[in-house]
Design an enzyme around this catalytic site. Structure first.
Site, PDB file in Angstrom:
ATOM      1  N   CYS A  24      38.344  50.574  35.431  1.00 54.35           N
ATOM      2  CA  CYS A  24      37.590  50.538  36.678  1.00 54.35           C
ATOM      3  C   CYS A  24      38.357  49.623  37.625  1.00 54.35           C
ATOM      4  CB  CYS A  24      36.143  50.100  36.459  1.00 54.35           C
ATOM      5  SG  CYS A  24      35.917  48.432  35.817  1.00 54.35           S
ATOM      6  N   HIS A  52      44.254  40.006  16.514  1.00 52.62           N
ATOM      7  CA  HIS A  52      43.184  39.059  16.159  1.00 52.62           C
ATOM      8  C   HIS A  52      41.790  39.669  16.247  1.00 52.62           C
ATOM      9  CE1 HIS A  52      45.518  35.005  16.832  1.00 52.62           C
ATOM     10  NE2 HIS A  52      46.234  35.913  16.199  1.00 52.62           N
ATOM     11  N   THR A  62      38.304  46.422  38.584  1.00 52.43           N
ATOM     12  CA  THR A  62      38.774  45.165  37.986  1.00 52.43           C
ATOM     13  C   THR A  62      38.923  45.252  36.475  1.00 52.43           C
ATOM     14  OG1 THR A  62      36.490  44.467  37.720  1.00 52.43           O
ATOM     15  CG2 THR A  62      37.623  43.742  39.740  1.00 52.43           C
ATOM     16  N   HIS A  94      40.126  36.314  10.777  1.00 54.91           N
ATOM     17  CA  HIS A  94      39.855  37.197  11.913  1.00 54.91           C
ATOM     18  C   HIS A  94      38.722  38.163  11.574  1.00 54.91           C
ATOM     19  CE1 HIS A  94      43.015  35.424  14.123  1.00 54.91           C
ATOM     20  NE2 HIS A  94      43.982  35.886  13.344  1.00 54.91           N
TER      21      HIS A  94
HETATM   22  C1  RB5 Z   1      33.707  49.823  42.159  1.00 56.92           C
HETATM   23  O1  RB5 Z   1      33.633  49.611  43.519  1.00 56.92           O
HETATM   24  C2  RB5 Z   1      34.001  48.534  41.406  1.00 56.92           C
HETATM   25  O2  RB5 Z   1      32.937  47.660  41.549  1.00 56.92           O
HETATM   26  C3  RB5 Z   1      34.286  48.822  39.951  1.00 56.92           C
HETATM   27  O3  RB5 Z   1      35.372  49.667  39.861  1.00 56.92           O
HETATM   28  C4  RB5 Z   1      34.622  47.632  39.066  1.00 56.92           C
HETATM   29  O4  RB5 Z   1      35.630  46.859  39.631  1.00 56.92           O
HETATM   30  C5  RB5 Z   1      33.475  46.854  38.613  1.00 56.92           C
HETATM   31  O5  RB5 Z   1      33.576  45.961  37.765  1.00 56.92           O
END
Ligand code: RB5
Length: 149
Positions: A67, A100, A69, A136
């Site tokens: 996604c 790990h 981030t 682990h």
């Molecule tokens: C989408 O706009 C964004 O919020 C999503 O891709 C992600 O980064 C969320 O954690």
């Protein structure tokens, strides 16, 4: 031998996901895409939950989720017992997540640039074995058993 791998992204990582999917196929893995982007939009939990459930059920060996981030996919996937979804921004993180934590889901960002290239992180994560060390294993078991030993 190739893995059976589920992949999925939201809209924010769609192009990166396409590249990763292509690379996985080139490397000889069987890939199924769970992405649900419609009219340029797709919510990350709608992908993370079915993918994590399928990996937890053993339908897939592993999964790759992306996604913007990598955080939203990580939060949702890690709600599933047995899932260890690891957001990796470097090759070293990918190796340690496998060695790990026996990470069964690799998470990467689409909007934020990882430190190492996506392809290098992917290949490190695919290649690195779980160490199998008792310490682990104990810690991994404890992730799904917060009540303790
Ligand atoms: C989408 O706009 C964004 O919020 C999503 O891709 C992600 O980064 C969320 O954690």
């Amino acid at each position: 031998m190739g893995f059976k791998i589920a992949i999925g992204s939201d809209h924010a990582a769609f192009e990166v996901k396409e590249r990763i999917k292509k690379r996985l196929a080139e490397l000889g893995h069987e890939v199924e895409d769970f992405t649900k982007v419609k009219d340029g939009m797709g919510d990350y939990p709608d992908v993370a939950h079915p993918v994590a459930a399928a990996v937890a059920a053993g339908t897939y060996d592993r999964a790759v989720l992306l996604c913007g981030t990598g955080l939203g996919m990580s939060y949702a996937a890690n709600r599933h017992p047995g899932i260890r979804a690891s957001l990796c921004l470097t090759v070293e993180y990918a190796k340690l997540a496998r060695g790990h934590n026996d990470a069964n889901i690799l998470v990467m960002p689409g909007r934020v640039s990882p430190v190492d290239p996506h392809g290098k992180i992917l290949e490190a994560w695919l290649d690195a074995p779980f160490s199998g060390d008792e310490r682990h294993r104990r810690r991994i078991w404890n992730i799904d058993h917060p009540e303790g030993k």
